[in-house]
Design an enzyme around this catalytic site. Structure first.
Site, PDB file in Angstrom:
ATOM      1  CE1 TYR A 158      15.597 106.524  59.756  1.00  0.00           C
ATOM      2  CE2 TYR A 158      15.631 108.920  59.602  1.00  0.00           C
ATOM      3  CZ  TYR A 158      14.939 107.750  59.831  1.00  0.00           C
ATOM      4  OH  TYR A 158      13.605 107.788  60.119  1.00  0.00           O
ATOM      5  CE  LYS A 165      10.486 109.228  59.602  1.00  0.00           C
ATOM      6  NZ  LYS A 165       9.061 108.887  59.591  1.00  0.00           N
TER       7      LYS A 165
END
Ligand code: NAP
Length: 257
Positions: A158, A165
């Protein structure tokens, strides 16, 4: 209880196709009688939106192009939105982008450009969107964005998106403080992994789904409809006391996985 979004004008940003979380949210909001305006990025997304909305029996929807990586585009989109809907009661920010090459391997290999792109489109855009939404939200309302557990934990592959994020979730808290006095709430939903076009850009996404399914307390994947239900709560009268929050809608994976 009557329809939860009757007489509410909502902006939904980030419908690309029928798998998009934004489309799941829009469908749920349509059921609650929301008057929805959409921003789209690619022309393919516009064509999809036109088709979906026709199937829903919605005539003359407000469809506005907006590349959130460009300030002048956001400004123009909100001017158009002001002309088309006037007051705004909710914003669904469901947008993210990182180059596929950055979503694999070592995080330390992230390029400067890749880092900036992910931050720009996936995180900073919420700041700019909130600034332009504020004057239109003069009756109060809710702004929501979509996050993922990779903001809180190092999730394999990720990488740069996890860092974007994390910035997004921090932005939610700062924006909540700024906009609270205007009766505008700002929250993020941390959704479990869902098979969408963006998600498929993460290397080994399918094995991520399997791990999630096995380790989550509910032993299953989260459904887009379940994310949409929480979005509805946050953008309706039900959620007016909740702000600066990051709500996990992930079948409990974050507490046990
Ligand atoms: P998606 O359908 O691919 O949605 C991503 C959207 O971002 C697309 O509509 C895309 O538009 C748009 N976008 C990209 N660059 C843009 C730009 N410069 N300006 C404006 N729009 C731009 O994937 P999704 O999974 O539903 O993603 C929605 C949100 O949920 C993202 O924030 C994602 O990180 C988050 N999320 C997803 C998952 C998951 O597992 N799927 C889990 C947690 C959180 P085009 O397609 O037209 O380029």
């Amino acid at each position: 209880m009557g329809k939860l979004l009757r007489d509410k004008n909502i902006l939904v940003m980030g419908v690309a196709n029928k798998w998009s979380i934004a489309w799941g949210i829009a469908q749920r909001f349509i059921k609650e009688d929301a008057n929805i305006a959409y921003t789209y990025f690619g022309e393919k997304s516009r064509a999809n939106l036109e088709k979906f909305l026709m199937e829903e029996g919605i005539e003359n929807p407000a469809l506005i192009s907006c590349d959130v990586s460009r300030d002048e585009d956001i400004e123009r989109a909100f001017e158009e939105l002001k002309e088309k809907v006037g007051v705004l009661h909710g914003v669904v920010h469901s947008i993210a982008f990182a180059d596929k090459d950055e979503l694999q391997g070592y995080y330390y290999d992230t390029s400067r450009e890749g880092y900036m792109t992910a931050q720009n489109i996936s995180s900073y855009s919420l700041v700019a969107v909130s600034k332009h939404a504020k004057p239109l939200m003069n009756e109060g309302g809710g702004i929501i964005t979509l996050s993922y557990l990779g903001a809180e934990r190092a999730v394999k592959n990720y990488n740069v998106m996890g860092v974007a994020k994390a910035a997004l979730e921090a932005s939610v808290r700062y924006l909540a403080v700024d906009l609270g006095p205007e009766n505008i709430t700002v929250n993020s939903i941390s959704a479990g992994p869902i098979k969408t076009t963006s998600a498929k850009g993460i290397r080994d996404f399918s094995s991520m789904l399997k791990v999630f399914e096995d380790a989550s307390p509910m032993k299953r994947l989260v459904k887009t409809e379940e994310v949409a239900n929480v979005a509805l709560f946050l953008c309706s009268e039900l959620g007016t006391g909740v702000t600066g929050e990051n709500i996990h809608v992930d079948c409990g994976y974050h507490i046990a996985g």
